[in-house]
Design an enzyme around this catalytic site. Structure first.
Site, PDB file in Angstrom:
ATOM      1  N   HIS A 160       0.754  -0.833  -0.083  1.00 54.48           N
ATOM      2  CA  HIS A 160       0.357   0.027   0.109  1.00 54.48           C
ATOM      3  C   HIS A 160       0.760   0.869   0.273  1.00 54.48           C
ATOM      4  O   HIS A 160       2.199   1.246   0.404  1.00 54.48           O
ATOM      5  CB  HIS A 160      -0.577  -0.226   1.375  1.00 54.48           C
ATOM      6  CG  HIS A 160      -1.788  -1.253   1.277  1.00 54.48           C
ATOM      7  ND1 HIS A 160      -2.200  -1.773   2.265  1.00 54.48           N
ATOM      8  CD2 HIS A 160      -2.709  -1.183   0.870  1.00 54.48           C
ATOM      9  CE1 HIS A 160      -3.291  -2.487   2.138  1.00 54.48           C
ATOM     10  NE2 HIS A 160      -3.151  -2.350   0.855  1.00 54.48           N
ATOM     11  N   CYS A 247      -2.547   0.118   9.908  1.00 57.70           N
ATOM     12  CA  CYS A 247      -4.308  -0.633   9.603  1.00 57.70           C
ATOM     13  C   CYS A 247      -4.749  -1.044  10.488  1.00 57.70           C
ATOM     14  O   CYS A 247      -5.494  -1.777  10.151  1.00 57.70           O
ATOM     15  CB  CYS A 247      -3.326  -2.372   8.200  1.00 57.70           C
ATOM     16  SG  CYS A 247      -2.106  -2.895   8.927  1.00 57.70           S
TER      17      CYS A 247
HETATM   18  C1  CIR Z   1      -4.128  -7.712   3.188  1.00 55.19           C
HETATM   19  O1  CIR Z   1      -2.828  -8.555   2.695  1.00 55.19           O
HETATM   20  O2  CIR Z   1      -4.394  -7.339   3.078  1.00 55.19           O
HETATM   21  C2  CIR Z   1      -3.018  -7.987   5.077  1.00 55.19           C
HETATM   22  N1  CIR Z   1      -3.191  -9.123   5.362  1.00 55.19           N
HETATM   23  C3  CIR Z   1      -2.609  -6.735   5.312  1.00 55.19           C
HETATM   24  C4  CIR Z   1      -3.501  -5.409   5.376  1.00 55.19           C
HETATM   25  C5  CIR Z   1      -2.730  -4.170   5.739  1.00 55.19           C
HETATM   26  N2  CIR Z   1      -3.416  -3.151   5.602  1.00 55.19           N
HETATM   27  C6  CIR Z   1      -2.968  -2.095   5.639  1.00 55.19           C
HETATM   28  O3  CIR Z   1      -1.405  -2.077   5.876  1.00 55.19           O
HETATM   29  N3  CIR Z   1      -3.109  -0.590   5.754  1.00 55.19           N
END
Ligand code: CIR
Length: 255
Positions: A160, A247
């Site tokens: 991201h 997140c």
């Molecule tokens: C994903 O791949 O969607 C999750 N395993 C990790 C998401 C992390 N999100 C973030 O840093 N905003």
């Protein structure tokens, strides 16, 4: 008053989505303990922590940031880029409806909140594997009446935009310049991540304090030298799921 929406770590977190990392065993009990400590850090910095209903069958649901973008006037409910994550949004929308009018992104838009970096009335949106041009266009149209300027930003090498860059202070960017071009953001003070710590670009600014992973000591040293107050948290197990500190919460400002 700041409310922080969070959601418990799923016992199924070991089946999380992974894009840039190899799968490693995740210690669920330790992940849950680290998440509790993260919530305690939010609380200690003055946020009121509101836990969303647990969704144990959704491995990535702890990463609530990706499901919404909360602005002062309105909240955007995203359409996450990973299909497995789309069922996470309904319960977030139900909770956010108590705080803000909602706008729901529509197909073909895909957006993860981790790709949205807000600086005042500017929203930088990462064009990543998760977030697309249709989302940028829908956001631009929906938010123009509120005076927001929406800017698409290329990112490469990471999940991201906010894997690569976050605000460490209102005038300071914490940034991995291998993954995003620092010139896109205007003349701000830069704290580059240490070369040995490529994942160190994600910190969560709450008031004047940066909630920051304990696992990046070289970059933490640079931040401290730049005068940024840090509250360190251990997030080793969440990092294995490709998560970090922004997140795991959605911050809502106001009563
Ligand atoms: C994903 O791949 O969607 C999750 N395993 C990790 C998401 C992390 N999100 C973030 O840093 N905003």
């Amino acid at each position: 008053m700041i409310t922080a929406l969070t959601r418990a770590v799923s016992p199924a977190i070991g089946q999380c989505e992974l894009t840039h990392l190899a799968r490693q065993p995740i210690n669920v009990a330790l992940a849950q303990a680290q998440h509790h400590a993260y919530e305690a850090a939010l609380h200690s910095l003055g946020a009121q922590v509101q836990q969303l209903p647990p969704t144990p069958h959704l491995p990535d649901a702890v990463f609530v940031e990706d499901t919404a973008v909360v602005l002062d006037e309105v909240a955007i409910i995203t359409r996450p880029g990973a299909i497995s994550r789309r069922p996470e949004t309904a319960s977030v929308a139900a909770a956010l409806a108590a705080y803000r009018p909602l706008i729901h992104l529509q197909a073909p838009a895909t957006l993860d909140g981790g790709d949205v970096l807000r600086m005042g009335r500017r929203l930088y949106i990462g064009s990543s594997g998760r977030s697309n041009q249709a989302a940028i266009e829908q956001l631009r149209a929906a938010l123009a009446p509120y005076g927001y300027h929406v800017v698409g930003v290329p990112v490469s090498g990471c999940l991201h935009l906010k894997s690569a860059v976050t605000l460490a202070a209102p005038d300071t960017l914490l940034i991995n310049r291998q993954w995003v071009d620092s010139h896109l953001f205007g003349p701000l003070r830069l704290v580059p991540v240490a070369e040995a710590e490529p994942y160190a670009g994600n910190g969560l600014l709450l008031g004047e304090t940066l909630i920051y992973p304990a696992g990046y000591p070289q970059t933490a040293q640079r931040l401290a030298a730049a005068g940024i107050p840090l509250q360190l948290v251990e997030v080793t197990e969440l990092v294995k799921a490709e998560g970090a500190v922004t997140c795991c919460s959605l911050l809502i400002t106001g009563p």
